[in-house]
Design a protein around this motif. Structure first.
Motif, PDB file in Angstrom:
ATOM      1  N   THR A  85      47.918  39.143  10.078  1.00  0.00           N
ATOM      2  CA  THR A  85      47.986  40.453  10.729  1.00  0.00           C
ATOM      3  C   THR A  85      47.800  41.585   9.729  1.00  0.00           C
ATOM      4  N   ARG A 145      46.872  27.227  13.266  1.00  0.00           N
ATOM      5  CA  ARG A 145      48.031  26.871  12.456  1.00  0.00           C
ATOM      6  C   ARG A 145      48.467  25.455  12.823  1.00  0.00           C
ATOM      7  N   ASP A 179      55.321  29.561   9.284  1.00  0.00           N
ATOM      8  CA  ASP A 179      54.553  30.035  10.442  1.00  0.00           C
ATOM      9  C   ASP A 179      54.669  31.554  10.541  1.00  0.00           C
ATOM     10  N   THR A 214      55.458  24.744  13.852  1.00  0.00           N
ATOM     11  CA  THR A 214      55.480  25.943  14.677  1.00  0.00           C
ATOM     12  C   THR A 214      56.904  26.491  14.748  1.00  0.00           C
ATOM     13  N   SER A 247      52.727  33.181   7.614  1.00  0.00           N
ATOM     14  CA  SER A 247      51.278  33.025   7.772  1.00  0.00           C
ATOM     15  C   SER A 247      50.732  34.000   8.806  1.00  0.00           C
ATOM     16  N   GLN A 248      51.445  34.147   9.912  1.00  0.00           N
ATOM     17  CA  GLN A 248      51.001  35.085  10.947  1.00  0.00           C
ATOM     18  C   GLN A 248      51.047  36.526  10.449  1.00  0.00           C
ATOM     19  N   PRO A 254      46.275  36.491  14.356  1.00  0.00           N
ATOM     20  CA  PRO A 254      46.757  35.120  14.149  1.00  0.00           C
ATOM     21  C   PRO A 254      46.228  34.132  15.188  1.00  0.00           C
ATOM     22  N   PHE A 258      54.238  40.812  14.515  1.00  0.00           N
ATOM     23  CA  PHE A 258      53.526  39.833  15.342  1.00  0.00           C
ATOM     24  C   PHE A 258      54.410  39.038  16.288  1.00  0.00           C
ATOM     25  N   ASN A 259      55.709  38.927  15.989  1.00  0.00           N
ATOM     26  CA  ASN A 259      56.580  38.038  16.746  1.00  0.00           C
ATOM     27  C   ASN A 259      57.039  38.700  18.049  1.00  0.00           C
TER      28      ASN A 259
END
Length: 354
Positions: A169, A180, A161, A156, A164-165, A175, A327-328
């Motif tokens: 998206t 994960r 990570d 994580t 992948s997210q 996600p 996404f973050n």
């Protein structure tokens, strides 16, 4: 998300096979043999690498094997940490001086109010590959099919990570609807795939070649080429870099310059030699799982991932920001000063060792 790991027995078995590589967290001296004396009086620096045995992080160990740290006048201690996110945490905690990891961490850190910067770009593209279990071939054709699936990442907060997210998206999959799992790399990643603990996962060479060789999985997305990276991510995505806190860079410019001199020389050496010649320089444990010939072949096929100059690709930071902004929460909607996340100052002033 709580990181899920494989059983400790699997991890211990992997460590027995690959001691000093992906499962080892012990420090590795940056000097050996005849170079030790030369480096004894040199400034010391500890660098934690997010998976030393991965080919995407090859320049770190290769610089040691070539004796370039000592020639540059710096005493480097390399430490292995399977996940880039954990390596970053160790840097922020003052446990290590710098990190060998993906450039994108610097953007994420700025979004969290912390200041770090990449001082050399070693990879122009991620070199990552998304693989899925062989029994799922035909059922999974793109990340659009990921809803409800278990996806392998190193850990994580790692760049695998992040990527992948983003891929989820981009393909209209939330996600949060995926699972994960932190499964590391190398033998632990392969075990997770074989035991069906994950459906798909992101990893690098030489693990990719081993998985394809034994038929455990198939390639869903390949970011070992510029074309594959652009198709998956929308542009050049600078990956492996050396990054340190801005405070360290400003306070230790001479040490940073020596390091960059060693790495620019190493990048030039990579471009001038074949996969077989590079493999000859690496510790045997690095190719124990896949075999030396396959390791060398993988290097030949993906040599283009390595940045021949060390200069940050012009469009790279913008691509990374676009990925993280999708996404973050640490980055999304925030004003990020990209020029503060990297510098080409040391690369431009480099006197490459040879």
């Amino acid at each position: 998300m709580i990181t899920q790991r494989l059983a400790s027995a699997t991890a211990l078995a992997a460590c027995a096979v690959l001691a000093m590589t992906a499962c080892s967290s012990k420090a590795t001296s940056g000097t050996s043999g005849s170079t030790a004396k030369a480096a004894a009086g040199s400034p010391k620096i500890t660098i934690m690498v997010g998976g030393l045995s991965k080919q995407i992080y090859l320049p770190y160990m290769l610089a040691q094997q070539l004796g370039y740290y000592a020639k540059a006048g710096v005493n480097v201690k390399l430490q292995n940490e399977p996940a880039g996110g954990d390596a970053t945490k160790n840097m922020l905690a003052g446990q290590v001086d710098g990190v060998g990891g993906f450039y994108d961490h610097n953007i994420a850190l700025q979004g969290q109010g912390k200041s770090s910067e990449s001082v050399i770009s070693m990879l122009q593209i991620p070199g990552e590959v998304e693989l899925c279990r062989t029994d799922l071939k035909g059922k999974i054709t793109s990340p659009a099919d990921w809803k409800g699936l278990s996806l392998g990442i190193t850990d994580t907060g790692s760049s695998t990570d992040f990527l992948s997210q983003y891929l989820a998206t981009k393909n209209n999959v939330d996600p949060a609807t995926t699972h994960r799992k932190g499964v590391g790399a190398g033998t632990t990643f392969i075990a997770a795939l074989k035991q069906k603990a994950i459906d798909c996962g992101m990893t690098t060479e030489p693990t990719v070649s081993q998985i394809l060789k034994d038929g455990t999985g198939f390639i869903l997305l390949d970011m070992r080429t510029a074309a594959g990276s652009r198709a998956a991510l929308g542009g050049t995505y600078p990956a492996t870099s050396l990054y340190l806190t801005t405070g360290y860079v400003q306070g230790h410019k001479e040490v940073v310059q020596k390091l960059v001199n060693a790495y620019v020389g190493t990048l030039k050496w990579i471009q001038a030699h074949s996969g077989a010649e590079i493999a000859d320089k690496m510790p045997p444990d690095y190719y124990a799982g896949v075999g030396k010939d396959a390791y060398a072949k993988a290097l030949d096929s993906e040599k283009g991932i390595f940045n021949p100059t060390g200069i940050m690709p012009p469009d790279g930071p913008k691509t990374c920001l676009a990925v993280l902004s999708a996404f973050n929460p640490a980055v999304k909607g925030k004003s990020i000063n990209l020029p503060a996340t990297y510098t080409d100052e040391f690369v431009k002033a480099a006197q490459p060792v040879s």
